[in-house]
Every structure is written in C-alpha cells, then in structure tokens.
Write a protein that holds these residues in place. Sequence first.
Motif, PDB file in Angstrom:
ATOM      1  N   UNK A   1       0.931  -1.324  -0.173  1.00 10.84           N
ATOM      2  CA  UNK A   1      -0.132  -0.177   0.066  1.00 10.84           C
ATOM      3  C   UNK A   1       0.814   1.203  -0.143  1.00 10.84           C
ATOM      4  N   UNK A   2       2.007   1.065   0.764  1.00 11.47           N
ATOM      5  CA  UNK A   2       2.808   2.489   0.766  1.00 11.47           C
ATOM      6  C   UNK A   2       3.434   2.759  -0.651  1.00 11.47           C
TER       7      UNK A   2
ATOM      8  N   UNK B   1       2.258   2.087  -3.441  1.00  7.60           N
ATOM      9  CA  UNK B   1       0.987   2.608  -4.267  1.00  7.60           C
ATOM     10  C   UNK B   1       0.762   3.820  -4.159  1.00  7.60           C
ATOM     11  N   UNK B   2       0.865   4.111  -2.565  1.00  5.17           N
ATOM     12  CA  UNK B   2       0.538   5.525  -2.251  1.00  5.17           C
ATOM     13  C   UNK B   2       1.501   6.517  -2.777  1.00  5.17           C
ATOM     14  N   UNK B   3       2.626   6.150  -3.183  1.00  4.33           N
ATOM     15  CA  UNK B   3       3.668   7.033  -3.940  1.00  4.33           C
ATOM     16  C   UNK B   3       3.057   7.344  -5.249  1.00  4.33           C
ATOM     17  N   UNK B   4       2.097   6.797  -5.742  1.00  3.74           N
ATOM     18  CA  UNK B   4       1.786   6.864  -7.271  1.00  3.74           C
ATOM     19  C   UNK B   4       0.127   7.357  -7.146  1.00  3.74           C
ATOM     20  N   UNK B   5      -0.360   7.579  -5.837  1.00  2.00           N
ATOM     21  CA  UNK B   5      -1.739   7.956  -5.711  1.00  2.00           C
ATOM     22  C   UNK B   5      -2.156   9.152  -6.739  1.00  2.00           C
ATOM     23  N   UNK B   6      -1.562  10.138  -6.971  1.00  2.00           N
ATOM     24  CA  UNK B   6      -1.909  11.175  -7.572  1.00  2.00           C
ATOM     25  C   UNK B   6      -1.998  10.885  -9.122  1.00  2.00           C
TER      26      UNK B   6
ATOM     27  N   UNK C   1      -2.730   7.637  -9.951  1.00  2.00           N
ATOM     28  CA  UNK C   1      -4.065   6.727  -9.887  1.00  2.00           C
ATOM     29  C   UNK C   1      -5.204   7.412 -10.042  1.00  2.00           C
ATOM     30  N   UNK C   2      -5.205   8.890  -9.467  1.00  5.63           N
ATOM     31  CA  UNK C   2      -6.363   9.873  -9.584  1.00  5.63           C
ATOM     32  C   UNK C   2      -6.376  10.304 -10.982  1.00  5.63           C
TER      33      UNK C   2
ATOM     34  N   UNK D   1      -5.498   8.757 -13.857  1.00  2.00           N
ATOM     35  CA  UNK D   1      -6.032   7.658 -14.606  1.00  2.00           C
ATOM     36  C   UNK D   1      -7.399   7.320 -14.380  1.00  2.00           C
ATOM     37  N   UNK D   2      -7.877   7.549 -13.239  1.00  2.00           N
ATOM     38  CA  UNK D   2      -9.280   7.284 -12.948  1.00  2.00           C
ATOM     39  C   UNK D   2     -10.159   8.515 -13.647  1.00  2.00           C
ATOM     40  N   UNK D   3      -9.536   9.549 -13.585  1.00  2.21           N
ATOM     41  CA  UNK D   3     -10.389  10.945 -14.305  1.00  2.21           C
ATOM     42  C   UNK D   3     -10.232  10.464 -15.881  1.00  2.21           C
TER      43      UNK D   3
ATOM     44  N   UNK E   1     -10.281   7.522 -17.090  1.00  5.32           N
ATOM     45  CA  UNK E   1     -11.301   6.536 -17.437  1.00  5.32           C
ATOM     46  C   UNK E   1     -12.726   7.203 -17.392  1.00  5.32           C
TER      47      UNK E   1
ATOM     48  N   UNK F   1      -5.765   0.126  -0.761  1.00  3.26           N
ATOM     49  CA  UNK F   1      -5.033   0.936  -1.643  1.00  3.26           C
ATOM     50  C   UNK F   1      -4.488  -0.079  -2.908  1.00  3.26           C
TER      51      UNK F   1
ATOM     52  N   UNK G   1      -8.273  -0.780 -10.829  1.00  2.00           N
ATOM     53  CA  UNK G   1      -8.186   0.519 -11.989  1.00  2.00           C
ATOM     54  C   UNK G   1      -7.396  -0.271 -13.151  1.00  2.00           C
TER      55      UNK G   1
ATOM     56  N   UNK H   1      -8.941  -0.324 -16.660  1.00  3.88           N
ATOM     57  CA  UNK H   1      -8.143   0.285 -18.061  1.00  3.88           C
ATOM     58  C   UNK H   1      -8.268  -0.931 -19.220  1.00  3.88           C
TER      59      UNK H   1
ATOM     60  N   UNK I   1       5.226   6.912   3.192  1.00  3.58           N
ATOM     61  CA  UNK I   1       6.349   6.886   2.747  1.00  3.58           C
ATOM     62  C   UNK I   1       7.021   8.185   2.293  1.00  3.58           C
TER      63      UNK I   1
ATOM     64  N   UNK J   1       9.046  11.039   0.469  1.00  6.59           N
ATOM     65  CA  UNK J   1       9.097  11.475  -1.127  1.00  6.59           C
ATOM     66  C   UNK J   1       9.589  13.028  -0.957  1.00  6.59           C
TER      67      UNK J   1
ATOM     68  N   UNK K   1       0.452  13.716  -3.644  1.00  9.07           N
ATOM     69  CA  UNK K   1      -0.124  12.459  -3.008  1.00  9.07           C
ATOM     70  C   UNK K   1      -0.916  12.738  -1.813  1.00  9.07           C
TER      71      UNK K   1
ATOM     72  N   UNK L   1      -4.255  14.281  -2.747  1.00  4.86           N
ATOM     73  CA  UNK L   1      -5.038  13.223  -2.966  1.00  4.86           C
ATOM     74  C   UNK L   1      -5.667  12.335  -2.070  1.00  4.86           C
TER      75      UNK L   1
ATOM     76  N   UNK M   1     -12.467   8.621  -4.255  1.00  2.00           N
ATOM     77  CA  UNK M   1     -11.594   7.936  -5.227  1.00  2.00           C
ATOM     78  C   UNK M   1     -12.160   6.375  -5.412  1.00  2.00           C
TER      79      UNK M   1
ATOM     80  N   UNK N   1     -15.708   6.280  -6.760  1.00  2.14           N
ATOM     81  CA  UNK N   1     -15.826   6.859  -8.174  1.00  2.14           C
ATOM     82  C   UNK N   1     -15.319   5.660  -8.862  1.00  2.14           C
TER      83      UNK N   1
END
Lengths: 352, 352, 352
Positions: free
Chosen positions: A329-330, A332-337, A339-340, A342-344, A346, B336, B343, B347, C319, C321, C329, C332, C339, C342
């Motif tokens: 999870x940690x 993934x958290x570093x890519x959370x922005x 992910x948002x 990508x969701x947008x 979609x 997460x 997601x 995609x 984490x 960064x 992040x 978000x 999220x 959605x």
Amino acid sequence: MSPVFSVRLHELQAALGGDLVSNDGADALGERLIRRIGPLDSADGTTISFLSNPRYRAQLQDTAAGCVIVAPAVQDGVRAGCVALVTPDPYLYFARLTQWWAARTRAVAPVGVHPSAVVAPDVVLGEGVSIGSLAVVESGAVIGHHAVVGAHAFVGAGVVIGEGSRLAPRVTLMPGTRLGARCLLHSGVVIGADGFGFAPTQGRWEKIEQLGGVQIGDDVEIGANTCIDRGALDDTVIGAGVKLDNLIQIGHNVQIGDHSAMAGCVGIAGSARIGSGCTVGGGAIVLGHLALADGVHISAASVVMRSISKPGQYSGVFPLDDNASWEKNAATLRQLHTLRDRLRALEKKMTP
Amino acid sequence: MSPVFSVRLHELQAALGGDLVSNDGADALGERLIRRIGPLDSADGTTISFLSNPRYRAQLQDTAAGCVIVAPAVQDGVRAGCVALVTPDPYLYFARLTQWWAARTRAVAPVGVHPSAVVAPDVVLGEGVSIGSLAVVESGAVIGHHAVVGAHAFVGAGVVIGEGSRLAPRVTLMPGTRLGARCLLHSGVVIGADGFGFAPTQGRWEKIEQLGGVQIGDDVEIGANTCIDRGALDDTVIGAGVKLDNLIQIGHNVQIGDHSAMAGCVGIAGSARIGSGCTVGGGAIVLGHLALADGVHISAASVVMRSISKPGQYSGVFPLDDNASWEKNAATLRQLHTLRDRLRALEKKMTP
Amino acid sequence: MSPVFSVRLHELQAALGGDLVSNDGADALGERLIRRIGPLDSADGTTISFLSNPRYRAQLQDTAAGCVIVAPAVQDGVRAGCVALVTPDPYLYFARLTQWWAARTRAVAPVGVHPSAVVAPDVVLGEGVSIGSLAVVESGAVIGHHAVVGAHAFVGAGVVIGEGSRLAPRVTLMPGTRLGARCLLHSGVVIGADGFGFAPTQGRWEKIEQLGGVQIGDDVEIGANTCIDRGALDDTVIGAGVKLDNLIQIGHNVQIGDHSAMAGCVGIAGSARIGSGCTVGGGAIVLGHLALADGVHISAASVVMRSISKPGQYSGVFPLDDNASWEKNAATLRQLHTLRDRLRALEKKMTP
C-alpha cells in the motif's frame, strides 16, 4: 505503599459523600474495613474499587471487592455481599478518594531547608517551605508558602514559585520562570532553557539570544523530563490547570490555554497557540506559528500542519498493517496522484 | 528580565552598524532611548523591533515601536515618528542585537569553583573557569579557559571541554566525551550514555559494551534533555556549528555534518550519517545506517527509511483531517493496492 | 578510552573460546598482540574485528585487521596475514569480547559512600556497594550487594535496588520502585513519576493520585532520559531482560514481557500490555489499554491503534518522498474515499 493504613466506609462517606447501599439487606455497611483502593479484577474483601463505564457492569457480579463506587444507574448490578457506594460521577469520586488516601499515607516533605542544600542568602522563603537535599536555590528566588523544592532541584536566580507548588527531585527552573500556585512538576522537568532560534548567515547559524521567560499558571502539572523553553522576546505562557505528560517539548513563545492537556511525547513548535480545553494525544506534533481553537482534540501521533479554527477531533495517522500489506500500500501511495489522473481519464472516456 | 537596562540608539549603531533614518525629518535620532527588544505588535516607544519578512510590511505603519530594524527595500514604509534602523539583513542584525543585549543584561557565572562542588584534585581548570554549586568534575577532566560548568552538572573522568563552552545546570558528560569551544549545552543533556547495542542469543539480549566516545565540534548548541550516545567502537561525531533542539535522540556512531540543525523530538538511529547544512524538522525519525547528503531538508514528523543522495526538501506525513474523514480515508488506504489493481483491470477492459 | 591496554590472542581464546586459524600457514597465532576492537574498515594490525553478515565477506580481503572473528562458513575468505578467530556466532562472540574488554579497561566505581552523598541512617547497604558524589538515598532504601549508585542519583524512600545493579549519574528512582538484579540505568532516567491520570469535571481535570509503584525485573537496561511512570493502583511492570533505549515514555500500569526491546523515542501509553520477545522500532507509539502478543515486532515510527494477537512484523508509516510529490499525493489522499466510490461507480457501469 502503605500496607498498614485502613479506614471504615463511614469515614470515607463522611469525607467524600455518596450513599452506602447493599443489595442483600446487610446493615452496618459503614463498618466495613477498607485497606486498599484497587481495580475490580484484583480486588479482595478489603478493597474499594469503582466502575465508571456502564459497559463493564457485568464485572460488578464477578468482583471480590468489599465496596465498589458506582453510579445510581448500575447500583442494582452490584453483587450481594459487596457494598455499593453510590454517587453521580464515580470516576470523579474515585479521583477524590485517591487524593484523600494519598494525603493520609504519603510521606510529607519535611519543613525547612536541608543542610546540604545551597540556598542564596537573599532568597525569600514562605512559611512551611521544604527545600530538599542538595537542592540549589539562587539569588532573588521567591518560594511561596508551603512549597516543596525536591532534592537536586535547581531554582534559578529570581524564579518565583507559587504557594503550595511542588518540585519533584531534580527539576530545573531557569531564571525568568514564574510558576503559579499548587503546581506539580515531576523529575527531570526543564523550564526556561533557551528556545531554538538562529538566524542563518552564510551557511552558519547566528544565535538569537532568548530574552523572554516562562509563565506557568496555577494548578499546572508537568510530567517527567518535559521541557518548556523560554520565550525569544516575550514569554512562553502556560495557562491555569494545564496538564502535560512526560517527555513533551514546548517551544518558545508557545501559548497554551487553560485546562488543556497533552499526553506523552508531544512536540509543540515555537509560537504555536493552543486554545483552552484542548487535548493532544501522545506523540502528536503541532508545527510552529499555528493556532488551535478552544476545544480542539488532536489524536495521538497526528501532525498538525495548518491552523484549526473549529473545535472537534482531528486525526492523521497511517493505519498499521502487517508489514507485507503495508509495503504494497505504501508503494502504491507514492503513485496516488497518478491513480487519480488515470481514474479521471477513465471517467472521461465513459462519459458520452 | 532586565527592566532597568537602557541604551541610546547611537550606542547600538556604534556597536552593530546600520543607518538611522527617519521618515518625518526628525533629527537626533541616535538619542532615542531603548529599554527593550520586542515584537512589533507589543512594542512601545522605548522598544526596538524588527521586520524581516517584507510580506508583513504593513505592520510598519501600525507598530508603536520607537525603532524598527528594516531592510532598505521597506524603509519607506516605516511610520513617521518611528526610527528606521536600516541594514541589509534585519534578521541577522536582530540576532546580533540580542547577543549584544544579553551580554549586558545577563548575570555572568562567577569565576572559580563553588565550595559545594566536588572536583577531583587532578582536574585541569583553565583561566576564568566557573564551576557551579554541587557540580561534580571527575579525575582527569580538562576544562578550557572561561568555560562554565553549571550547578549539578556532571563531568566524567577524562572529559575535555573546550574554551568558552558552557554547560547549563544539570548537564551530564560521561567519560569519553570531547566538547569543542564555545558550545552551549542546556539542562538535562546527556552525552555519552551507552548506545543501544545487543546481540540476540536464545531469546535474550547480550550486551555489546559501548567502547567508543563522543566528539562534538566547536560552536555546537544542544537543547534540554537531548541525548547523544557514545559510539560502539569508534566515536559518535557531531560537526562544528551543529544546532540541536530539545529532546532529540542521537544514536551511537551517528555522524552529523557541520552546521546542520534539528528541531525538537527528532530521533536519529545508530550509524546514520547526516551531511552538512541539513535540517531535520521536529519529530522526524531517521533510521539507522542511512546516509543523507549535504543540504538535505527533512520536513517535520517525516520518517526517513532510505538514504538520500540529492539535496532538497523531503516529506512524508499523513495529512490531518477531521476524524470522520480520516477514518474513511485510512480504511480505504488499507485497500489501496487492491484499488490500483481494480483500476488497472478497468483500463484493460476499456482498451480495445 | 584505554590506549595502553593490550592482550594476546591466546588470552582471548582462553577466556572466550573459538579457534585461531590462519590461511597462510603462519604459526604462533596466539602470540599476536591486540590493542583495540574496531570495525573492519578502520582496523590496523593490532585490531581485532568481526564479520557477522556473510554478505559482506569481501571485506575480509580488504581489512588490515590483525584478527577477525568469523563463522566457519567464511573463514576461508580471510586474507592471508590476518588471523581468523572462528566461532559459530561471531556477533555474540563480539558482544562477549566487548564485555571482557570493558571489564579490564573501565574504571570501577569505588566501593563505599562518597562523603558528599546524603544517605539516610536507616538505609540498608549491601557489601561492596558504591554510592557516588552528591547522591541522595532516602530512608528505608535497600541497596543490594555490589550495586552502584552514581553521582547525583536520587534513590527515594523505601526503594529496593537488586544485587549488582548500576545507576549512572543522575538517575531518579521515586518511592515505590523495585529494581531487580544486574540492571543498568543511564543518566536522566526517571522511574516512578506520577502516571498521567485525571478525571474530567466541569472543564477541569481532577488529579487521580498515583498509588501504585514500578517493578523492574533482572537484567533490564534503560536508556538516558527514559521515563517509566508509577502505576495508578497496581504497579507498572517491566519484565526480566527488557532493553529500553533513550527518551522512551512508558505510561502507568504498562506491562512489558521478558526480553522485549524498544528503540529510542518510543511511547507506550498507559495500561498497554506488551508481550515477551517483542521489539518496537524507534519513535513508534502504542496507544493505551492495547495488548500485543508475544513476538510482535513494530516497525520504527509506526502507530499501534488496535491490539495485535498474532506475532509478526507490523508497519504503518507514510513513505518519504520529495516534497512536491508528497504534497500531490497527500492532497489526493484526503479524497481517497471518494476515489474509491468513483472507481466503484465505473466498475458498475462497465458490468453489463
């Protein structure tokens, strides 16, 4: 601590109030002998215990306590053979009972100046003051009536200690400290060390001498090894009735409103203003120059990075997990922005 | 702290430089009497204040200060009737002013050994040294010229204290500590306690005796109740000009580069190497054996889990929120990784 | 610390075991003179070093050490000219070597009561006890054989110190503390200050006097400026062999199982029960009234908010960064729950 002390229930009742009630028709309830205050689960017939949370009322049937302090709503649940001491707020009654008990069982600090203490000749000592072994009290200090300065304590020049305040052994009050009445400071406390102030210049730090002091209100308690820095120019100010646990850092020029309380390991950075009636959980950090309104409650280990203007409970802690799950999870958290985003993207695609 | 001290502006100017300027054509500016250094908002006509951040220049019109230290760019904004003391770096000027002021108003530690101190006969005392009440200085210690050892301080066997360094009351320097010149250590500091080293064996911990010492450079300041452990084999090393706030833990064999600064409640685990010119915000944690490059800045309450090779600002803190929102987000955070997978699956589906 | 001490390898071998082996056919290996224990990378020909992690075996070729402690599996990798001291567990051997070395090189606390100490007449002193300069030992304390009470230490009334335990300078043991045998407490430790207990009443806090004590088992080590509070009613209990680093806060009525270890800056809130053989990383927080099973390991700076019933490693840290990425992040993260909703909505749409 005091195995020989004992008291009959009618004496407690006379001092602290409450009704003595029995669910089995027993009489002479006030004659029951109490030797100890203890938790329900380790109580015996000479123990007085208490139940403050009605959720645990089932314990009233299981306890071996001789007496239990309870609210009217649960008094019927007390086991036969156990005396119920009924009072509207059992926890408060319990607190006052511990005070009553301690006053009768604790050693009292001997009045007078221990011959090994180093006390400047111009110090003003109130009536009934106790200065412990090897304490140091410097020139111009004023010690209020019945105050206690513990062994190895250091009271700097000109420090003022209010009536009835107590310093445990090895408390340090630097010059510029003014302590209210009835305060209790535990061992290792340092009041009035320099705040952390430096001007950067050419890759170095130029010291800003800390010219302010520390004002502490009445009825303040400060835990072991907690530090309160002196102000840079004005004073650091701790309101009346504030309670600070151990190993807390209070930076320079912080202001804490009356009756706020903070648990262990909290850090309050310089010039933060904490309102009245606030609580700060253990290990929480409040950044500098922020303002917290009255009645703000910060959860343990949370970090306050913006001022808070509305009362309420605030939190911010990474949830604990087994290490493998946390790692995933940690990461993934570093890519959370992302992910948002990508969701947008979609969502956009899906919207005709 | 010193209500009777006063100074005329021309004396300050003679000592610290700067130009005295008036926006209302007044003369004899240097004759103005100053009794206090204070913030703009609580200043009166005998207060000298300063403005370092041009963003707050509007305050220059509102303040009642008799004099304000400002940069040339904002000197025109100073209210009529208030003297502008113009200098390129007002904050630095202010820092030096506090030093000048403190040197004239603070009590100076009396030269000599207080009769209640316990000082081994072979201790080397420099000229002008002050040893406070009930201090202990053990065999073989070397105290540099004009150094101050506060009341209740403990200076272990063989400890070296550089010229002009000052120990506040109740500082502990264990054997194996070498302190540079002009250091300032606040009350409760412990230098040279054992590092935390144990070999696990059959469910127990076997102590690794800590045989190294602690080297501290010149011009280091260490805050109240901060601890710096002795090295396991080699020394723990604190560079010149390092500034540590209160309640900081520095593990064994840590190395801190010159002029780095750390705010309160920081923990640096064993064998971490911190570069020069770094800053670590309050409550941050740096794990053991990591290396931080020069010029790395860690935000308050962040946790450093990997070495950092590039200068810059680094952060990692869970954002504070009202408790209900935090609970929802924290619960989701534990899933997460799954969200990311879902997601990704979406995609894939959308891509023809 | 002891530049003149030296020893021949056969003496070490006689005391601590192990096989002396050379990869170049040299003999009289036991005659080699050792003057220092040191790390591989700063070793010289009179240094004894060790390698515990086989991953770093390449260093065995580069080191200038005169002798290196190694496991059988890597002994072939030791450079010619360097003596291998072969033993199944090099790290454990190293630990014991440091103990052997310290016993021969460290100053021993002088037996007897320093004339400046203040010791109540009824204190029970075991054989070979050392009471340091300006220590205070109050009425009824019992000091076990060969125990050491350091300078400026405070031993409260009735405190019991087990055989061979050592208090560094400036340790505080409040009344109600019972310390086991062979414990080591570092400077600034405070045992038995009041736990943090108050009953709220009408916007104020009513003190709950802390009537319990502190029990500390045998072979416990407690780091500098660490605090262990006394219990509210029952005792706070620290198991045998527990190792606590510096600046740790242990709340009232905490129980810590045998041989658990905690790194610096940890906070354990009141009434938490920590199992045996647990480890808690630096800066971690455990909330009150939680239970951690035996063998639970908490990563540094993690916050434990629920009880843990299964052994294992647990983590929860945001984490680190670069600051810009973290800001995006973190922002978000405050919408994470949204999220998820959605994403769910999208999934629903996609499912026919």
